[in-house]
Design a protein around this motif. Structure first.
Motif, PDB file in Angstrom:
ATOM      1  N   GLY A  12      16.146  22.294  72.695  1.00 60.84           N
ATOM      2  CA  GLY A  12      14.906  22.301  71.922  1.00 60.84           C
ATOM      3  C   GLY A  12      15.022  23.182  70.688  1.00 60.84           C
ATOM      4  N   ARG A  13      15.630  24.336  70.853  1.00 62.63           N
ATOM      5  CA  ARG A  13      15.845  25.239  69.710  1.00 62.63           C
ATOM      6  C   ARG A  13      16.824  24.623  68.714  1.00 62.63           C
ATOM      7  N   LEU A  14      17.897  24.010  69.225  1.00 62.16           N
ATOM      8  CA  LEU A  14      18.901  23.427  68.342  1.00 62.16           C
ATOM      9  C   LEU A  14      18.351  22.249  67.546  1.00 62.16           C
ATOM     10  N   PHE A  15      17.600  21.377  68.217  1.00 65.46           N
ATOM     11  CA  PHE A  15      17.034  20.230  67.506  1.00 65.46           C
ATOM     12  C   PHE A  15      16.068  20.685  66.423  1.00 65.46           C
ATOM     13  N   SER A  16      15.310  21.739  66.688  1.00 62.68           N
ATOM     14  CA  SER A  16      14.409  22.282  65.661  1.00 62.68           C
ATOM     15  C   SER A  16      15.201  22.803  64.471  1.00 62.68           C
ATOM     16  N   TYR A  17      16.297  23.479  64.746  1.00 60.93           N
ATOM     17  CA  TYR A  17      17.172  24.008  63.694  1.00 60.93           C
ATOM     18  C   TYR A  17      17.720  22.865  62.837  1.00 60.93           C
ATOM     19  N   ILE A  18      18.241  21.828  63.494  1.00 55.02           N
ATOM     20  CA  ILE A  18      18.806  20.684  62.778  1.00 55.02           C
ATOM     21  C   ILE A  18      17.716  19.963  61.987  1.00 55.02           C
ATOM     22  N   ALA A  19      16.549  19.800  62.582  1.00 56.25           N
ATOM     23  CA  ALA A  19      15.443  19.131  61.894  1.00 56.25           C
ATOM     24  C   ALA A  19      15.044  19.886  60.627  1.00 56.25           C
ATOM     25  N   ILE A  97      29.461  25.351  59.645  1.00 56.37           N
ATOM     26  CA  ILE A  97      29.705  25.031  61.052  1.00 56.37           C
ATOM     27  C   ILE A  97      29.625  26.294  61.901  1.00 56.37           C
ATOM     28  N   LEU A  98      30.199  27.378  61.416  1.00 58.93           N
ATOM     29  CA  LEU A  98      30.143  28.633  62.168  1.00 58.93           C
ATOM     30  C   LEU A  98      28.710  29.152  62.278  1.00 58.93           C
ATOM     31  N   ASP A  99      27.890  28.942  61.240  1.00 57.41           N
ATOM     32  CA  ASP A  99      26.464  29.323  61.316  1.00 57.41           C
ATOM     33  C   ASP A  99      25.766  28.572  62.447  1.00 57.41           C
ATOM     34  N   MET A 100      26.074  27.297  62.567  1.00 53.72           N
ATOM     35  CA  MET A 100      25.455  26.507  63.636  1.00 53.72           C
ATOM     36  C   MET A 100      25.910  27.010  65.000  1.00 53.72           C
ATOM     37  N   LYS A 101      27.179  27.367  65.118  1.00 56.83           N
ATOM     38  CA  LYS A 101      27.651  27.901  66.398  1.00 56.83           C
ATOM     39  C   LYS A 101      26.964  29.230  66.693  1.00 56.83           C
ATOM     40  N   ARG A 102      26.814  30.085  65.672  1.00 59.03           N
ATOM     41  CA  ARG A 102      26.109  31.358  65.878  1.00 59.03           C
ATOM     42  C   ARG A 102      24.688  31.110  66.363  1.00 59.03           C
ATOM     43  N   PHE A 103      24.017  30.135  65.762  1.00 55.36           N
ATOM     44  CA  PHE A 103      22.653  29.813  66.180  1.00 55.36           C
ATOM     45  C   PHE A 103      22.645  29.306  67.619  1.00 55.36           C
ATOM     46  N   THR A 104      23.637  28.502  67.992  1.00 51.91           N
ATOM     47  CA  THR A 104      23.718  27.981  69.352  1.00 51.91           C
ATOM     48  C   THR A 104      23.894  29.121  70.354  1.00 51.91           C
ATOM     49  N   ALA A 106      23.142  32.275  69.908  1.00 50.92           N
ATOM     50  CA  ALA A 106      21.905  33.063  69.900  1.00 50.92           C
ATOM     51  C   ALA A 106      20.807  32.371  70.704  1.00 50.92           C
ATOM     52  N   SER A 107      20.783  31.043  70.679  1.00 45.30           N
ATOM     53  CA  SER A 107      19.783  30.294  71.447  1.00 45.30           C
ATOM     54  C   SER A 107      19.999  30.467  72.947  1.00 45.30           C
ATOM     55  N   TYR A 108      21.252  30.406  73.383  1.00 45.80           N
ATOM     56  CA  TYR A 108      21.538  30.649  74.805  1.00 45.80           C
ATOM     57  C   TYR A 108      21.152  32.074  75.183  1.00 45.80           C
ATOM     58  N   LEU A 109      21.495  33.023  74.316  1.00 40.46           N
ATOM     59  CA  LEU A 109      21.158  34.419  74.613  1.00 40.46           C
ATOM     60  C   LEU A 109      19.643  34.618  74.698  1.00 40.46           C
ATOM     61  N   ALA A 136      40.252  24.002  76.200  1.00 41.61           N
ATOM     62  CA  ALA A 136      40.169  24.969  75.100  1.00 41.61           C
ATOM     63  C   ALA A 136      38.929  24.662  74.250  1.00 41.61           C
ATOM     64  N   PRO A 137      38.302  25.696  73.708  1.00 41.70           N
ATOM     65  CA  PRO A 137      37.119  25.464  72.870  1.00 41.70           C
ATOM     66  C   PRO A 137      37.484  24.781  71.563  1.00 41.70           C
ATOM     67  N   LEU A 138      36.551  23.972  71.045  1.00 44.65           N
ATOM     68  CA  LEU A 138      36.757  23.309  69.768  1.00 44.65           C
ATOM     69  C   LEU A 138      36.495  24.253  68.594  1.00 44.65           C
ATOM     70  N   LEU A 139      35.617  25.236  68.825  1.00 45.13           N
ATOM     71  CA  LEU A 139      35.243  26.184  67.780  1.00 45.13           C
ATOM     72  C   LEU A 139      35.632  27.580  68.197  1.00 45.13           C
ATOM     73  N   PRO A 140      35.980  28.425  67.234  1.00 46.12           N
ATOM     74  CA  PRO A 140      36.328  29.808  67.599  1.00 46.12           C
ATOM     75  C   PRO A 140      35.114  30.587  68.072  1.00 46.12           C
ATOM     76  N   ASP A 141      35.371  31.675  68.798  1.00 43.39           N
ATOM     77  CA  ASP A 141      34.280  32.559  69.214  1.00 43.39           C
ATOM     78  C   ASP A 141      33.621  33.176  67.988  1.00 43.39           C
ATOM     79  N   VAL A 142      32.315  33.367  68.067  1.00 43.08           N
ATOM     80  CA  VAL A 142      31.561  33.998  66.972  1.00 43.08           C
ATOM     81  C   VAL A 142      30.615  35.016  67.571  1.00 43.08           C
ATOM     82  N   ASP A 143      30.252  35.996  66.780  1.00 43.58           N
ATOM     83  CA  ASP A 143      29.202  36.934  67.178  1.00 43.58           C
ATOM     84  C   ASP A 143      27.877  36.354  66.754  1.00 43.58           C
ATOM     85  N   PRO A 144      26.891  36.335  67.653  1.00 39.65           N
ATOM     86  CA  PRO A 144      25.588  35.736  67.279  1.00 39.65           C
ATOM     87  C   PRO A 144      24.869  36.563  66.227  1.00 39.65           C
TER      88      PRO A 144
END
Length: 144
Positions: A12-19, A97-104, A106-109, A136-144
């Protein structure tokens, strides 16, 4: 399943972000998808990107033009065949792309921080045990 509930809260948070991104006219879903595909695969030809996106070469060329105008990708000649073009992310495209991963993350957190500490500790322990068995992950680890 309980995982479905957690995923639903985060989605729900991610779809709002994308929208919001799309409502601002900043980028379309297909353009965001193209950036992700390039992030995962590195450089691709126009034809390869079209195949990955499931679009025609003409539609992909238009999409590429829009991403070039935003300086999110670069287009260079193929070193062995000057008629072919190679598409790659620019630093700005990679950061998007890394911003979107950070948001993802942060959303889980945000969802998990509402849980009692012992529950979070137990979940963290279980996730660490699972990590060795996951691809293996597709994206590198990021700090939220």
């Amino acid at each position: 399943m309980d995982f479905d509930r957690i995923h639903g809260l985060v989605s729900g948070r991610l779809f709002s972000y994308i929208a919001r991104e799309m409502q601002n006219g900043d980028i379309s879903y297909s353009q965001q998808n193209a950036l992700f595909i390039l992030f995962v695969n590195g450089t691709l030809s126009v034809g390869q990107l079209a195949t990955e996106l499931g679009l025609s070469q003409t539609a992909t060329s238009h999409l590429i033009d829009r991403l070039l105008a935003r300086a999110l990708i670069s287009r260079i000649e193929h070193p062995e065949d000057r008629r072919r073009k190679i598409i790659a992310l620019t630093p700005a495209g990679r950061e998007r792309i890394l911003d979107m991963k950070r948001f993802t993350v942060a959303s889980y957190l945000a969802v998990l921080e509402t849980l009692p500490e012992p529950v979070v500790a137990s979940l963290a322990h279980s996730l660490r045990q699972m990590a060795d068995h996951l691809p293996a992950p597709l994206l590198p680890d990021v700090d939220p």
